[in-house]
Design a protein around this motif. Structure first.
Motif, PDB file in Angstrom:
ATOM      1  N   CYS A  72       0.849  -1.181   0.000  1.00  0.00           N
ATOM      2  CA  CYS A  72       0.000   0.000   0.000  1.00  0.00           C
ATOM      3  C   CYS A  72       0.894   1.244   0.000  1.00  0.00           C
ATOM      4  O   CYS A  72       1.819   1.346   0.803  1.00  0.00           O
ATOM      5  CB  CYS A  72      -0.898  -0.025   1.237  1.00  0.00           C
ATOM      6  N   CYS A 124      -7.396   2.925   3.404  1.00  0.00           N
ATOM      7  CA  CYS A 124      -6.356   3.966   3.488  1.00  0.00           C
ATOM      8  C   CYS A 124      -6.678   5.108   2.529  1.00  0.00           C
ATOM      9  O   CYS A 124      -6.537   6.284   2.872  1.00  0.00           O
ATOM     10  CB  CYS A 124      -4.991   3.382   3.139  1.00  0.00           C
ATOM     11  N   CYS A 141       0.011   3.175   3.673  1.00  0.00           N
ATOM     12  CA  CYS A 141       0.395   2.647   4.983  1.00  0.00           C
ATOM     13  C   CYS A 141       1.610   1.732   4.896  1.00  0.00           C
ATOM     14  O   CYS A 141       2.231   1.427   5.916  1.00  0.00           O
ATOM     15  CB  CYS A 141      -0.777   1.935   5.646  1.00  0.00           C
ATOM     16  N   HIS A 200      -4.820   0.458  -0.068  1.00  0.00           N
ATOM     17  CA  HIS A 200      -6.011  -0.174   0.502  1.00  0.00           C
ATOM     18  C   HIS A 200      -7.191   0.782   0.328  1.00  0.00           C
ATOM     19  O   HIS A 200      -7.006   2.001   0.453  1.00  0.00           O
ATOM     20  CB  HIS A 200      -5.819  -0.442   2.005  1.00  0.00           C
TER      21      HIS A 200
END
Ligand SMILES: [Zn+2]
Length: 135
Positions: free
Chosen positions: A28, A66, A31, A63
């Motif tokens: 990701c 996210c 994150c 994600h």
């Protein structure tokens, strides 16, 4: 840097999506954790609304969760940047209509008429005390 909000959003082709995913090693871009399954989107690292482009190096897999958090923060920044730009160009926001408040009473007489309890009484009356209680 291009002007604010000049790039239209452009979806990636399936091949580009795979290329993007592999370029980021399946991590990701927000994150840094591994992406498992299909719960990811390609995210604009610098948002379009802040002058980012559609090219692959401005995109990364993220994600969905996210990306949702980032989008909320980005929208606040975009709104701020647009307001700053308008201020810079001397463009003023439309005049807001003020909700008129109940006007203040102008005179003592008016106050007596408006109040159901009559006019407000002074807390103390030094002059009348002196007059009535003449020792
Ligand atoms: Zn993430």
């Amino acid at each position: 840097m291009s002007d604010l909000g000049t790039h239209p959003r452009k979806p990636l082709s399936p091949t580009q999506r795979l290329k993007l995913f592999e370029a980021h090693k399946g991590l990701c871009c927000l994150c840094g954790n591994r992406i498992i399954g299909a719960n990811w989107i390609d995210e604009h690292i610098r948002p379009l609304g802040l002058g980012g482009g559609n090219e692959l190096d401005n995109r990364g897999p993220a994600h969905i969760r996210c990306a949702g958090l980032k989008t909320a923060a980005d929208l606040r920044r975009i709104a701020k940047a647009k307001a700053q730009k308008k201020r810079h160009l001397g463009i003023r926001p439309p005049e807001q209509k003020k909700i008129p408040s109940r006007p203040f009473c102008d005179t003592y007489k008016e106050r007596r008429e408006l109040s159901p309890l009559g006019p407000p009484r002074p807390m103390f009356r030094p002059s009348t005390c002196a007059e009535s209680e003449d020792h």
